[in-house]
Motif scaffolding. Sequence first.
Motif, PDB file in Angstrom:
ATOM      1  N   GLU A  99       0.845  -1.202   0.103  1.00 44.36           N
ATOM      2  CA  GLU A  99       0.006   0.045   0.076  1.00 44.36           C
ATOM      3  C   GLU A  99       0.683   1.493  -0.154  1.00 44.36           C
ATOM      4  O   GLU A  99       0.355   2.399  -0.221  1.00 44.36           O
ATOM      5  CB  GLU A  99      -0.963  -0.093   1.165  1.00 44.36           C
ATOM      6  CG  GLU A  99      -0.262  -0.013   2.543  1.00 44.36           C
ATOM      7  CD  GLU A  99       0.001  -1.395   3.094  1.00 44.36           C
ATOM      8  OE1 GLU A  99       0.042  -1.617   4.460  1.00 44.36           O
ATOM      9  OE2 GLU A  99      -0.114  -2.333   2.187  1.00 44.36           O
ATOM     10  N   ILE A 100       2.076   1.224   0.442  1.00 48.95           N
ATOM     11  CA  ILE A 100       3.110   2.349   0.140  1.00 48.95           C
ATOM     12  C   ILE A 100       3.045   2.846  -1.040  1.00 48.95           C
ATOM     13  O   ILE A 100       3.247   4.093  -1.347  1.00 48.95           O
ATOM     14  CB  ILE A 100       4.345   2.012   0.891  1.00 48.95           C
ATOM     15  CG1 ILE A 100       4.279   1.818   2.401  1.00 48.95           C
ATOM     16  CG2 ILE A 100       5.449   3.043   0.593  1.00 48.95           C
ATOM     17  CD1 ILE A 100       5.479   1.380   3.000  1.00 48.95           C
ATOM     18  N   LEU A 101       2.992   2.107  -1.990  1.00 52.03           N
ATOM     19  CA  LEU A 101       2.976   2.529  -3.520  1.00 52.03           C
ATOM     20  C   LEU A 101       2.008   3.112  -3.954  1.00 52.03           C
ATOM     21  O   LEU A 101       1.778   3.610  -5.050  1.00 52.03           O
ATOM     22  CB  LEU A 101       3.425   1.298  -4.329  1.00 52.03           C
ATOM     23  CG  LEU A 101       4.671   0.827  -4.169  1.00 52.03           C
ATOM     24  CD1 LEU A 101       5.306  -0.570  -4.810  1.00 52.03           C
ATOM     25  CD2 LEU A 101       5.825   1.905  -5.178  1.00 52.03           C
ATOM     26  N   GLY A 102       0.748   3.075  -3.293  1.00 48.48           N
ATOM     27  CA  GLY A 102      -0.635   3.573  -3.570  1.00 48.48           C
ATOM     28  C   GLY A 102      -1.205   2.799  -4.673  1.00 48.48           C
ATOM     29  O   GLY A 102      -2.236   3.609  -5.284  1.00 48.48           O
ATOM     30  N   THR A 103      -0.837   1.598  -5.034  1.00 45.90           N
ATOM     31  CA  THR A 103      -1.723   0.941  -5.987  1.00 45.90           C
ATOM     32  C   THR A 103      -0.923  -0.418  -6.152  1.00 45.90           C
ATOM     33  O   THR A 103      -0.274  -0.801  -5.107  1.00 45.90           O
ATOM     34  CB  THR A 103      -1.119   1.485  -7.472  1.00 45.90           C
ATOM     35  OG1 THR A 103      -1.737   0.580  -8.549  1.00 45.90           O
ATOM     36  CG2 THR A 103       0.458   1.529  -7.676  1.00 45.90           C
ATOM     37  N   ASP A 104      -1.568  -1.407  -6.686  1.00 54.13           N
ATOM     38  CA  ASP A 104      -1.380  -2.706  -6.771  1.00 54.13           C
ATOM     39  C   ASP A 104      -1.400  -3.388  -8.207  1.00 54.13           C
ATOM     40  O   ASP A 104      -2.129  -2.647  -9.106  1.00 54.13           O
ATOM     41  CB  ASP A 104      -2.230  -3.688  -5.846  1.00 54.13           C
ATOM     42  CG  ASP A 104      -3.660  -3.394  -6.185  1.00 54.13           C
ATOM     43  OD1 ASP A 104      -3.963  -3.280  -7.379  1.00 54.13           O
ATOM     44  OD2 ASP A 104      -4.438  -3.549  -5.204  1.00 54.13           O
ATOM     45  N   VAL A 105      -1.026  -4.399  -8.265  1.00 52.33           N
ATOM     46  CA  VAL A 105      -1.006  -5.083  -9.759  1.00 52.33           C
ATOM     47  C   VAL A 105      -2.288  -5.110 -10.370  1.00 52.33           C
ATOM     48  O   VAL A 105      -2.490  -5.104 -11.562  1.00 52.33           O
ATOM     49  CB  VAL A 105      -0.249  -6.463  -9.705  1.00 52.33           C
ATOM     50  CG1 VAL A 105      -0.969  -7.496  -8.950  1.00 52.33           C
ATOM     51  CG2 VAL A 105       0.164  -6.806 -11.213  1.00 52.33           C
ATOM     52  N   GLY A 106      -3.214  -5.297  -9.549  1.00 51.64           N
ATOM     53  CA  GLY A 106      -4.699  -5.349 -10.193  1.00 51.64           C
ATOM     54  C   GLY A 106      -5.158  -4.138 -10.638  1.00 51.64           C
ATOM     55  O   GLY A 106      -5.733  -3.921 -12.010  1.00 51.64           O
ATOM     56  N   GLU A 107      -4.951  -2.806  -9.973  1.00 50.83           N
ATOM     57  CA  GLU A 107      -5.173  -1.601 -10.471  1.00 50.83           C
ATOM     58  C   GLU A 107      -4.158  -1.309 -11.553  1.00 50.83           C
ATOM     59  O   GLU A 107      -4.751  -0.647 -12.520  1.00 50.83           O
ATOM     60  CB  GLU A 107      -4.944  -0.493  -9.413  1.00 50.83           C
ATOM     61  CG  GLU A 107      -5.496   0.683  -9.694  1.00 50.83           C
ATOM     62  CD  GLU A 107      -5.315   1.995  -8.613  1.00 50.83           C
ATOM     63  OE1 GLU A 107      -5.793   3.001  -8.677  1.00 50.83           O
ATOM     64  OE2 GLU A 107      -4.598   1.578  -7.589  1.00 50.83           O
ATOM     65  N   ILE A 108      -2.924  -1.474 -11.595  1.00 53.33           N
ATOM     66  CA  ILE A 108      -1.936  -1.539 -12.833  1.00 53.33           C
ATOM     67  C   ILE A 108      -2.550  -2.195 -14.069  1.00 53.33           C
ATOM     68  O   ILE A 108      -2.734  -1.605 -15.005  1.00 53.33           O
ATOM     69  CB  ILE A 108      -0.731  -1.933 -12.150  1.00 53.33           C
ATOM     70  CG1 ILE A 108       0.204  -1.029 -11.160  1.00 53.33           C
ATOM     71  CG2 ILE A 108       0.281  -1.770 -13.549  1.00 53.33           C
ATOM     72  CD1 ILE A 108       1.243  -1.794 -10.623  1.00 53.33           C
ATOM     73  N   LEU A 109      -3.058  -3.296 -13.853  1.00 55.69           N
ATOM     74  CA  LEU A 109      -3.539  -4.025 -14.743  1.00 55.69           C
ATOM     75  C   LEU A 109      -4.728  -3.139 -15.564  1.00 55.69           C
ATOM     76  O   LEU A 109      -4.867  -3.136 -16.835  1.00 55.69           O
ATOM     77  CB  LEU A 109      -4.135  -5.456 -14.590  1.00 55.69           C
ATOM     78  CG  LEU A 109      -4.778  -6.209 -15.369  1.00 55.69           C
ATOM     79  CD1 LEU A 109      -3.797  -6.602 -16.841  1.00 55.69           C
ATOM     80  CD2 LEU A 109      -5.472  -7.516 -14.898  1.00 55.69           C
ATOM     81  N   ARG A 110      -5.671  -2.920 -14.755  1.00 55.71           N
ATOM     82  CA  ARG A 110      -6.850  -2.202 -15.310  1.00 55.71           C
ATOM     83  C   ARG A 110      -6.551  -0.783 -15.916  1.00 55.71           C
ATOM     84  O   ARG A 110      -7.022  -0.739 -17.140  1.00 55.71           O
ATOM     85  CB  ARG A 110      -7.695  -1.765 -13.974  1.00 55.71           C
ATOM     86  CG  ARG A 110      -8.777  -3.288 -13.440  1.00 55.71           C
ATOM     87  CD  ARG A 110      -9.532  -2.951 -12.301  1.00 55.71           C
ATOM     88  NE  ARG A 110      -9.095  -2.040 -11.176  1.00 55.71           N
ATOM     89  CZ  ARG A 110      -8.562  -2.973 -10.248  1.00 55.71           C
ATOM     90  NH1 ARG A 110      -8.700  -4.324 -10.340  1.00 55.71           N
ATOM     91  NH2 ARG A 110      -8.317  -2.204  -9.155  1.00 55.71           N
TER      92      ARG A 110
END
Length: 477
Positions: free
Chosen positions: A429-440
């Motif tokens: 969560e420190i990155l403010g995103t995750d691989v699922g959101e990046i994919l979308r």
Amino acid sequence: MSLLTSTRNFWRRSMRTKEIAGNAASALNSENVTAVGDPVTLVVIGCGQRGQSYSKYALTSPDKCRVVAIAEPRPKTQRNFAKTHNIDPTLVFETWQELHAASAETIQTVGKRLADAVIVAVQDYMHLEVTLAFAEQGYHILCEKPMATSIDDCLRMEAAVKKAGIIFGMGHVLRYSPYNKALSEIIHSGLLGRLINVVHMEPVGHYHFAHSFVRGNWGNEEKSSFSLMTKSCHDIDILCHWFSPASPARVTSFGSLQHFKKSEKPPGAGNTLRCLECPVENDCPYSAKKIYLDPVAHGNTGWPAETIVDGVPDIESITNALQNGPYGKCVYESDNDVCDHQVVNIEFSDGSTVSFTMVAFTSLICERQTRFHFSHGEIVGNMRNFTVTDFRKDTSKVYNPTNEGGGHGGGDLGLISSFIRAVREGRQEILGTDVGEILRSHLTVFAAEESRRKGVIIDCADFEQEAKKRIESVQTV
């Protein structure tokens, strides 16, 4: 090299790799996360411009991270990078496959990886195979944008990252600049009410586009991907971030290759194929001599000249590159085929809208121009400062976020420092995103390109569902 010599070198490297892995083991707990107070250790795969940009953090903040191994095929670039970061020669590899094999050996014999995390900064088409290989070994990964060059490969990357349970960062550096972080804070605070519309423009820059997307690695879609993906996927990403929790619902796009093609070649150039031989070179804004040779002659050895030779550029190496390589070719005679201008319109699930433009023909170089329209105010920004106008208070205030250094308005530094902290603390969560959101957000880019090609409105939910069904059907065959 004889078989005996080759075998000796392999075992020397193998033994030294085990030694370093063993020494590093004391700094790692049972879950291979760096202990508090110890620098996060990094492997850099691809030591070009992007690899160097992210790795600078290890030089300025050695207490936070350090580079311990690299893979880079270009001899001078490899040697300079290894020297700069004081990397043990036994952990300097020509290919990522060699590095991966050494890592596999240390995992098997010592029970620890070579490092905590991997920076993937190779060419776009290699992102998937490198990420999959090192995710399987349990490395945390920071991958340069884009994820991959096809929808199916992006889906495979998401699945691999989730399966590995690793920290995953994407080179969407716009999110991490002080300017955009300050904007995001105001947008999501609700200070100006609801965000209803954004007009966002990416002025690529006339000679930047010629360098990267005509002569360079991203000029031909078959060798890389379409220009909306390779240049502007992080624009689409941050636009989606600003409108979150609403998600893209429908998208349309228009664009084409208008100028950088043979039909636009100046008549006076005749059949000339290279700038150094062209009779009208002096009048051409895309002259390779102007873009590369003249700056080096005046002592400017940075971008873009530094990217077209191995090692520090000089007159001799640049001249040779322009005489023999793709960067000296006439822009109207290159093998490029990607769009030099494109517009994307997105309607979000809450009815809000975005108009995004990417265009090559600008004097500004990547200095985004953005207008935000809220129910109770507006923001106008240019990547250096932005003005916030509150309709209710009838006030305007100019914000000048401090750029702490690094490329993309401080976004490079913001991303790598956030990634290192996320790895250290074990918190995605420190990155403010995750691989699922990046994919979308990547799927939104693919949907826009589908719209441009077919001339239709794309329903984003249907587009995503069809993509996932397709890869599921392939996996079950």
